[in-house]
Scaffold this motif. Structure first.
Motif: not given
Length: 354
Positions: A108-117, A146-165
């Motif tokens: 689950e963690l790997e999939e979340k991080m994969d979406v973020a990356q 895809d709808a199946s990845k939205k939860k992962a994206l929501q949970e990784m939002k802060s990581v993504i925003l910090e990475e891309v400024n």
């Protein structure tokens, strides 16, 4: 470890070596270590800092074992350097150590991080193409996936925003809000089927609504009435053309569509300048031979507008560079350097505080 073992058992030696290389460079160095810098630099030895170091240790000792058939000497040196301090393993060499077992698997963690990356790498690529430096903050980004990845994206939002400024991230149901789509008849496919009806059919296809185009993209057929005939159109019968919304940079890859608001306000430009200023100071700290925790004073000379930008973010600059003082001077002496930031010349001087 799991994939490596499978490849080595199949004598796919080159693929196994590349697997170790890509993990070490892409995942460990360019992602984990870079993202964990603040954890490594914490002054207090709390659980978070200890966990960061222990994770890095586990990765390095395992990489040394996996790399040992390909790089026997450097792998042994890394292993001995680490193990001689901890004494965790009773082996005199990496080549006598036991092969690692696949552990710490969290799908689950790997999939979340994969979406973020994926979102981060696509966004960075878009910024590079649009000449929007990563140090320049942007106001907003929109992501459709895809709808199946939205939860992962929501949970990784802060990581993504910090990475891309970027300040804000909005998740969309689909890409219809960020991409203008039109349809065009595929004459090669439809021409032989409909002959004389082709011209009025092409007009009907050009007038398809957003909803009808979405249906076609999802693999559903659309029925059109052409001169009293009902004609069923599938995805293969049309070409779907996309155009970006004005003021936005839009790109899609692997089922993910990202849109960036490229408008730069005065505040965003000022913050971008401050980040560039910090980068130049950090480079000067290295050239000066300062230790990571050494405190400094900063002086700078620039035009009035640049001075306004820097003073606006003086507290942030001081925090990031470990500066006790940041002052504007007519001239800068001591250890100094003239830099060019966004076509603006600025003299920066730093001084170590004893």
């Amino acid at each position: 470890v799991k994939e490596y073992e499978e490849l080595m058992d199949d004598y796919e030696v080159t693929k196994a070596a590349r697997l170790v290389s890509s993990f070490t460079i892409d995942h460990l160095s360019n992602w984990y270590v870079r993202r964990s810098r603040k954890r490594f630099w914490k002054s207090e030895n709390n659980q978070d800092k200890i966990s960061a170091y222990q994770t890095l240790y586990e990765c390095l000792i395992t990489i040394a074992k996996l790399a040992s058939p390909f790089a026997p000497f450097v792998a042994d040196e890394i292993y001995l350097n680490l193990n001689s301090v901890t004494g965790r393993e009773p082996f005199e060499s990496v080549h006598l150590a036991e092969f690692p077992k696949p552990t710490f698997i969290d799908k689950e963690l790997e999939e979340k991080m994969d979406v973020a990356q994926k979102v981060v790498y696509l966004t960075r690529s878009m910024r590079a193409k649009a000449n929007l430096k990563v140090r320049q903050p942007l106001k907003r980004m929109l992501v459709a996936l895809d709808a199946s990845k939205k939860k992962a994206l929501q949970e990784m939002k802060s990581v993504i925003l910090e990475e891309v400024n970027i300040k804000e991230l909005e998740i969309l149901e689909d890409d219809s809000e960020i991409v203008n789509k039109t349809a065009k008849a595929n004459f090669k496919v439809l021409g032989p089927k409909y002959g004389k009806l082709m011209k009025p059919l092409a007009v009907k296809i050009a007038g398809l609504s957003k909803e009808e185009i979405t249906k076609l993209e999802n693999g559903q057929d659309v029925t059109l009435e052409v001169e009293g005939n009902e004609i069923s159109i599938s995805r293969d019968d049309v070409e779907i053309l996309t155009s970006e919304i004005e003021g936005w940079v839009v790109e899609s890859e692997e089922g993910i569509t990202v849109a960036l608001d490229a408008e730069l306000t005065e505040d965003l430009i000022a913050e971008g300048f401050a980040r560039e200023f910090i980068n130049r100071v950090q480079n000067m700290r290295k050239d000066y031979g300062l230790e990571v925790m050494d405190r400094i004073k900063i002086k700078f000379a620039s035009d009035e507008k640049t001075a306004k930008f820097i003073n606006e973010f003086s507290e942030y600059i001081c925090k990031e560079t470990l500066a006790l003082d940041l002052t504007f001077e007519e001239e800068v002496d001591g250890f100094s350097h003239e830099w060019k930031i966004n076509e603006t010349k600025i003299d920066i001087g730093i001084e170590k505080v004893n």
